[in-house]
Design a protein around this motif. Structure first.
Motif, short mmCIF file in Angstrom:
data_model
loop_
_atom_site.label_atom_id
_atom_site.label_comp_id
_atom_site.label_asym_id
_atom_site.label_seq_id
_atom_site.Cartn_x
_atom_site.Cartn_y
_atom_site.Cartn_z
N SER A 1 -58.62 -18.01 -43.38
CA SER A 1 -58.08 -19.35 -43.55
C SER A 1 -56.58 -19.24 -43.81
O SER A 1 -56.15 -18.54 -44.74
CB SER A 1 -58.77 -20.04 -44.73
OG SER A 1 -58.20 -21.29 -44.96
N LEU A 2 -55.82 -19.91 -43.00
CA LEU A 2 -54.36 -19.92 -43.17
C LEU A 2 -53.92 -21.33 -43.50
O LEU A 2 -54.40 -22.29 -42.91
CB LEU A 2 -53.65 -19.46 -41.89
CG LEU A 2 -53.96 -18.05 -41.42
CD1 LEU A 2 -53.29 -17.80 -40.08
CD2 LEU A 2 -53.48 -17.04 -42.44
N SER A 3 -53.03 -21.42 -44.40
CA SER A 3 -52.45 -22.75 -44.68
C SER A 3 -50.94 -22.60 -44.66
O SER A 3 -50.38 -21.64 -45.19
CB SER A 3 -52.93 -23.29 -46.02
OG SER A 3 -52.50 -22.46 -47.06
N GLU A 4 -50.32 -23.55 -44.02
CA GLU A 4 -48.87 -23.52 -43.92
C GLU A 4 -48.28 -24.15 -45.17
O GLU A 4 -48.64 -25.25 -45.57
CB GLU A 4 -48.43 -24.31 -42.69
CG GLU A 4 -46.94 -24.26 -42.46
CD GLU A 4 -46.57 -25.00 -41.18
OE1 GLU A 4 -45.56 -25.69 -41.23
OE2 GLU A 4 -47.28 -24.89 -40.19
N ALA A 5 -47.38 -23.45 -45.80
CA ALA A 5 -46.71 -23.99 -46.98
C ALA A 5 -45.80 -25.13 -46.55
O ALA A 5 -45.22 -25.11 -45.47
CB ALA A 5 -45.89 -22.89 -47.67
N ASN A 6 -45.72 -26.14 -47.40
CA ASN A 6 -44.83 -27.27 -47.10
C ASN A 6 -43.39 -26.79 -47.09
O ASN A 6 -42.99 -25.93 -47.86
CB ASN A 6 -45.00 -28.36 -48.15
CG ASN A 6 -46.31 -29.08 -48.02
OD1 ASN A 6 -46.87 -29.15 -46.93
ND2 ASN A 6 -46.82 -29.58 -49.12
N ALA A 7 -42.64 -27.37 -46.19
CA ALA A 7 -41.21 -27.04 -46.11
C ALA A 7 -40.51 -27.51 -47.38
O ALA A 7 -41.01 -28.36 -48.11
CB ALA A 7 -40.61 -27.72 -44.90
N GLN A 8 -39.38 -26.92 -47.63
CA GLN A 8 -38.57 -27.31 -48.79
C GLN A 8 -38.19 -28.79 -48.66
O GLN A 8 -37.90 -29.27 -47.57
CB GLN A 8 -37.31 -26.44 -48.85
CG GLN A 8 -36.35 -26.77 -49.97
CD GLN A 8 -36.93 -26.49 -51.35
OE1 GLN A 8 -37.77 -25.63 -51.53
NE2 GLN A 8 -36.48 -27.25 -52.33
N VAL A 9 -38.17 -29.49 -49.77
CA VAL A 9 -37.77 -30.89 -49.76
C VAL A 9 -36.27 -30.98 -49.44
O VAL A 9 -35.47 -30.15 -49.88
CB VAL A 9 -38.09 -31.57 -51.11
CG1 VAL A 9 -37.31 -30.98 -52.26
CG2 VAL A 9 -37.87 -33.07 -51.01
N SER A 10 -35.90 -31.98 -48.65
CA SER A 10 -34.50 -32.20 -48.28
C SER A 10 -34.14 -33.66 -48.48
O SER A 10 -34.88 -34.55 -48.06
CB SER A 10 -34.25 -31.83 -46.82
OG SER A 10 -34.46 -30.45 -46.63
N ALA A 11 -33.00 -33.89 -49.11
CA ALA A 11 -32.51 -35.25 -49.34
C ALA A 11 -31.55 -35.64 -48.22
O ALA A 11 -30.86 -34.79 -47.67
CB ALA A 11 -31.78 -35.32 -50.68
N TYR A 12 -31.54 -36.92 -47.88
CA TYR A 12 -30.53 -37.42 -46.96
C TYR A 12 -30.17 -38.86 -47.32
O TYR A 12 -30.91 -39.55 -48.01
CB TYR A 12 -30.95 -37.28 -45.50
CG TYR A 12 -32.14 -38.10 -45.07
CD1 TYR A 12 -31.98 -39.33 -44.46
CD2 TYR A 12 -33.44 -37.62 -45.25
CE1 TYR A 12 -33.07 -40.08 -44.05
CE2 TYR A 12 -34.53 -38.36 -44.84
CZ TYR A 12 -34.34 -39.59 -44.24
OH TYR A 12 -35.42 -40.32 -43.84
N ILE A 13 -29.00 -39.28 -46.85
CA ILE A 13 -28.47 -40.60 -47.16
C ILE A 13 -28.83 -41.55 -46.03
O ILE A 13 -28.49 -41.30 -44.87
CB ILE A 13 -26.95 -40.54 -47.38
CG1 ILE A 13 -26.64 -39.66 -48.59
CG2 ILE A 13 -26.37 -41.95 -47.54
CD1 ILE A 13 -25.20 -39.29 -48.74
N ILE A 14 -29.51 -42.64 -46.37
CA ILE A 14 -29.85 -43.67 -45.38
C ILE A 14 -28.65 -44.59 -45.19
O ILE A 14 -28.28 -44.93 -44.08
CB ILE A 14 -31.08 -44.48 -45.83
CG1 ILE A 14 -32.31 -43.59 -45.78
CG2 ILE A 14 -31.26 -45.71 -44.97
CD1 ILE A 14 -33.57 -44.27 -46.26
N SER A 15 -28.03 -45.01 -46.30
CA SER A 15 -26.88 -45.91 -46.20
C SER A 15 -25.97 -45.73 -47.41
O SER A 15 -26.41 -45.29 -48.47
CB SER A 15 -27.32 -47.37 -46.08
OG SER A 15 -27.96 -47.78 -47.28
N LYS A 16 -24.70 -46.07 -47.20
CA LYS A 16 -23.70 -46.03 -48.26
C LYS A 16 -22.82 -47.25 -48.14
O LYS A 16 -22.40 -47.61 -47.04
CB LYS A 16 -22.85 -44.77 -48.14
CG LYS A 16 -21.70 -44.71 -49.13
CD LYS A 16 -20.71 -43.63 -48.81
CE LYS A 16 -19.69 -44.15 -47.86
NZ LYS A 16 -18.40 -43.50 -47.88
N THR A 17 -22.56 -47.93 -49.26
CA THR A 17 -21.65 -49.07 -49.28
C THR A 17 -20.52 -48.73 -50.24
O THR A 17 -20.76 -48.45 -51.42
CB THR A 17 -22.38 -50.35 -49.76
OG1 THR A 17 -23.50 -50.56 -48.91
CG2 THR A 17 -21.46 -51.54 -49.71
#
Length: 121
Positions: free
Chosen positions: A6-22
């Motif tokens: 049984s193989l399970s793929e580890a979740n990728a590292q969490v990454s933040a990004y900006i949707i919008s900036k005012t």
């Protein structure tokens, strides 16, 4: 002989990004706004301005001008930090000159604006 693996793929590292900036609307105000999101890692995500408490709210309002840092955290406590520069308009400035009235109570005086700079429009 049969082996099951049984193989399970580890979740990728969490990454933040900006949707919008005012950016700031007027010099001296603190009405900047940033909306974040995240991908990878394990949901649910929590968000925070660096040094403040985490929350599920991903919209940050009433921000001052300057460089702001934010952190996203996934359910496994993995984090990613992202920064954004909130800009502010220059202060409104002007140069004027006065023209004195010819006589007291005369309406011939004036204020002349010679140059105006800064502001938003």
């Amino acid at each position: 002989m049969v082996f099951a693996i049984s193989l399970s793929e580890a979740n990728a590292q969490v990454s933040a990004y900006i949707i919008s900036k005012t950016d700031i609307t007027c010099f001296g105000s603190n009405d900047g706004k940033v909306e974040l999101s995240a991908f990878g890692g394990t949901t649910p995500y929590e968000y925070a301005k660096l040094g403040e408490s985490f929350d599920t709210n991903k919209v940050f309002k009433d921000l001052d001008s300057g460089y702001q840092s934010f952190v996203v955290r996934d359910a496994n406590q993995n984090t990613d930090t992202i920064g954004v520069n909130i800009r502010t308009p220059r202060a409104l400035s002007y140069t004027d000159s006065l023209v004195n009235p010819n006589c007291p109570n005369d309406l011939t005086g004036a204020v002349l604006l010679q140059s105006v700079s800064g502001g938003t429009g």
